[in-house]
Design a protein around this motif. Structure first.
Motif, PDB file in Angstrom:
ATOM      1  N   LYS A  35     -50.425  22.917  -4.204  1.00 34.07           N
ATOM      2  CA  LYS A  35     -50.330  24.287  -4.729  1.00 34.07           C
ATOM      3  C   LYS A  35     -51.673  24.771  -5.266  1.00 34.07           C
ATOM      4  O   LYS A  35     -51.987  25.957  -5.184  1.00 34.07           O
ATOM      5  N   ALA A  36     -52.469  23.877  -5.820  1.00 28.04           N
ATOM      6  CA  ALA A  36     -53.798  24.262  -6.307  1.00 28.04           C
ATOM      7  C   ALA A  36     -54.706  24.648  -5.141  1.00 28.04           C
ATOM      8  O   ALA A  36     -55.506  25.578  -5.248  1.00 28.04           O
ATOM      9  N   GLY A  37     -54.575  23.943  -4.027  1.00 27.27           N
ATOM     10  CA  GLY A  37     -55.405  24.212  -2.854  1.00 27.27           C
ATOM     11  C   GLY A  37     -54.890  25.332  -1.982  1.00 27.27           C
ATOM     12  O   GLY A  37     -55.667  25.986  -1.276  1.00 27.27           O
ATOM     13  N   ILE A  38     -53.576  25.553  -2.014  1.00 25.79           N
ATOM     14  CA  ILE A  38     -52.932  26.604  -1.223  1.00 25.79           C
ATOM     15  C   ILE A  38     -52.016  27.355  -2.190  1.00 25.79           C
ATOM     16  O   ILE A  38     -50.816  27.060  -2.276  1.00 25.79           O
ATOM     17  N   PRO A  39     -52.576  28.301  -2.956  1.00 26.29           N
ATOM     18  CA  PRO A  39     -51.846  28.904  -4.075  1.00 26.29           C
ATOM     19  C   PRO A  39     -50.500  29.543  -3.753  1.00 26.29           C
ATOM     20  O   PRO A  39     -49.608  29.529  -4.591  1.00 26.29           O
ATOM     21  N   ASP A  40     -50.340  30.084  -2.540  1.00 28.41           N
ATOM     22  CA  ASP A  40     -49.060  30.740  -2.227  1.00 28.41           C
ATOM     23  C   ASP A  40     -48.034  29.781  -1.627  1.00 28.41           C
ATOM     24  O   ASP A  40     -46.944  30.195  -1.236  1.00 28.41           O
ATOM     25  N   ALA A  41     -48.363  28.499  -1.569  1.00 30.37           N
ATOM     26  CA  ALA A  41     -47.499  27.523  -0.897  1.00 30.37           C
ATOM     27  C   ALA A  41     -46.207  27.253  -1.657  1.00 30.37           C
ATOM     28  O   ALA A  41     -46.201  27.152  -2.880  1.00 30.37           O
ATOM     29  N   GLU A  42     -45.143  27.133  -0.901  1.00 27.60           N
ATOM     30  CA  GLU A  42     -43.884  26.580  -1.395  1.00 27.60           C
ATOM     31  C   GLU A  42     -43.881  25.132  -0.928  1.00 27.60           C
ATOM     32  O   GLU A  42     -44.032  24.864   0.259  1.00 27.60           O
ATOM     33  N   VAL A  43     -43.742  24.203  -1.849  1.00 29.72           N
ATOM     34  CA  VAL A  43     -43.890  22.787  -1.534  1.00 29.72           C
ATOM     35  C   VAL A  43     -42.640  22.027  -1.935  1.00 29.72           C
ATOM     36  O   VAL A  43     -42.144  22.164  -3.053  1.00 29.72           O
ATOM     37  N   GLU A  44     -42.138  21.224  -1.009  1.00 32.65           N
ATOM     38  CA  GLU A  44     -40.990  20.351  -1.274  1.00 32.65           C
ATOM     39  C   GLU A  44     -41.418  18.922  -0.926  1.00 32.65           C
ATOM     40  O   GLU A  44     -41.815  18.647   0.205  1.00 32.65           O
ATOM     41  N   ILE A  45     -41.355  18.029  -1.898  1.00 35.82           N
ATOM     42  CA  ILE A  45     -41.778  16.638  -1.709  1.00 35.82           C
ATOM     43  C   ILE A  45     -40.556  15.727  -1.798  1.00 35.82           C
ATOM     44  O   ILE A  45     -39.742  15.855  -2.709  1.00 35.82           O
ATOM     45  N   THR A  46     -40.449  14.781  -0.858  1.00 29.37           N
ATOM     46  CA  THR A  46     -39.377  13.793  -0.849  1.00 29.37           C
ATOM     47  C   THR A  46     -39.996  12.403  -0.807  1.00 29.37           C
ATOM     48  O   THR A  46     -40.856  12.133   0.032  1.00 29.37           O
ATOM     49  N   ASP A  47     -39.587  11.528  -1.708  1.00 31.73           N
ATOM     50  CA  ASP A  47     -40.032  10.135  -1.703  1.00 31.73           C
ATOM     51  C   ASP A  47     -39.153   9.391  -0.698  1.00 31.73           C
ATOM     52  O   ASP A  47     -37.966   9.179  -0.933  1.00 31.73           O
ATOM     53  N   LEU A  48     -39.730   9.012   0.425  1.00 29.13           N
ATOM     54  CA  LEU A  48     -38.949   8.437   1.526  1.00 29.13           C
ATOM     55  C   LEU A  48     -38.467   7.013   1.279  1.00 29.13           C
ATOM     56  O   LEU A  48     -37.414   6.621   1.765  1.00 29.13           O
ATOM     57  N   ALA A  49     -39.256   6.229   0.542  1.00 27.36           N
ATOM     58  CA  ALA A  49     -38.920   4.816   0.373  1.00 27.36           C
ATOM     59  C   ALA A  49     -38.629   4.445  -1.075  1.00 27.36           C
ATOM     60  O   ALA A  49     -38.298   3.297  -1.364  1.00 27.36           O
ATOM     61  N   GLY A  50     -38.780   5.406  -1.995  1.00 26.52           N
ATOM     62  CA  GLY A  50     -38.551   5.110  -3.404  1.00 26.52           C
ATOM     63  C   GLY A  50     -39.644   4.280  -4.039  1.00 26.52           C
ATOM     64  O   GLY A  50     -39.476   3.747  -5.127  1.00 26.52           O
ATOM     65  N   ASP A  51     -40.789   4.178  -3.353  1.00 26.72           N
ATOM     66  CA  ASP A  51     -41.874   3.328  -3.847  1.00 26.72           C
ATOM     67  C   ASP A  51     -43.093   4.110  -4.337  1.00 26.72           C
ATOM     68  O   ASP A  51     -44.086   3.526  -4.744  1.00 26.72           O
ATOM     69  N   GLY A  52     -43.026   5.437  -4.260  1.00 28.30           N
ATOM     70  CA  GLY A  52     -44.169   6.246  -4.678  1.00 28.30           C
ATOM     71  C   GLY A  52     -45.349   6.152  -3.735  1.00 28.30           C
ATOM     72  O   GLY A  52     -46.454   6.564  -4.087  1.00 28.30           O
ATOM     73  N   ASP A  53     -45.139   5.632  -2.550  1.00 27.06           N
ATOM     74  CA  ASP A  53     -46.214   5.450  -1.570  1.00 27.06           C
ATOM     75  C   ASP A  53     -45.947   6.158  -0.245  1.00 27.06           C
ATOM     76  O   ASP A  53     -46.870   6.356   0.530  1.00 27.06           O
ATOM     77  N   HIS A  54     -44.704   6.475   0.034  1.00 23.78           N
ATOM     78  CA  HIS A  54     -44.321   7.066   1.317  1.00 23.78           C
ATOM     79  C   HIS A  54     -43.533   8.341   1.055  1.00 23.78           C
ATOM     80  O   HIS A  54     -42.395   8.285   0.596  1.00 23.78           O
ATOM     81  N   TYR A  55     -44.165   9.461   1.349  1.00 22.65           N
ATOM     82  CA  TYR A  55     -43.569  10.764   1.056  1.00 22.65           C
ATOM     83  C   TYR A  55     -43.444  11.618   2.303  1.00 22.65           C
ATOM     84  O   TYR A  55     -44.157  11.420   3.290  1.00 22.65           O
TER      85      TYR A  55
END
Length: 76
Positions: free
Chosen positions: A13-33
């Motif tokens: 969002k800082a780099g693309i101010p108008d962005a709508e962003v949805e993040i999903t943790d795929l593995a529950g490990d904080g490494d794969h999103y």
């Protein structure tokens, strides 16, 4: 150390101010999103360039602090 989902979203969002962003943790490990990023700035821009804009917003963290990011981009 893994990145938190809200940190990833904040960087995008800082780099693309108008962005709508949805993040999903795929593995529950904080490494794969998965990230879905929707921005008017993507309209008419090739998909590869859209992804490059997201990677630029992440400031070089891909492949280092952020191990894997499945990316979906689109214009609204």
């Amino acid at each position: 150390m893994p990145m938190a989902a809200d940190e990833i979203a904040g960087l995008i969002k800082a780099g693309i101010p108008d962005a709508e962003v949805e993040i999903t943790d795929l593995a529950g490990d904080g490494d794969h999103y998965a990230a879905k990023v929707v921005s008017e700035s993507f309209r008419g821009v090739p998909r590869v360039r859209q992804h490059q804009k997201v990677y630029e917003a992440l400031g070089g963290r891909m492949g280092g602090v952020l191990h894997a990011l499945q990316l979906t981009t689109a214009a609204p």
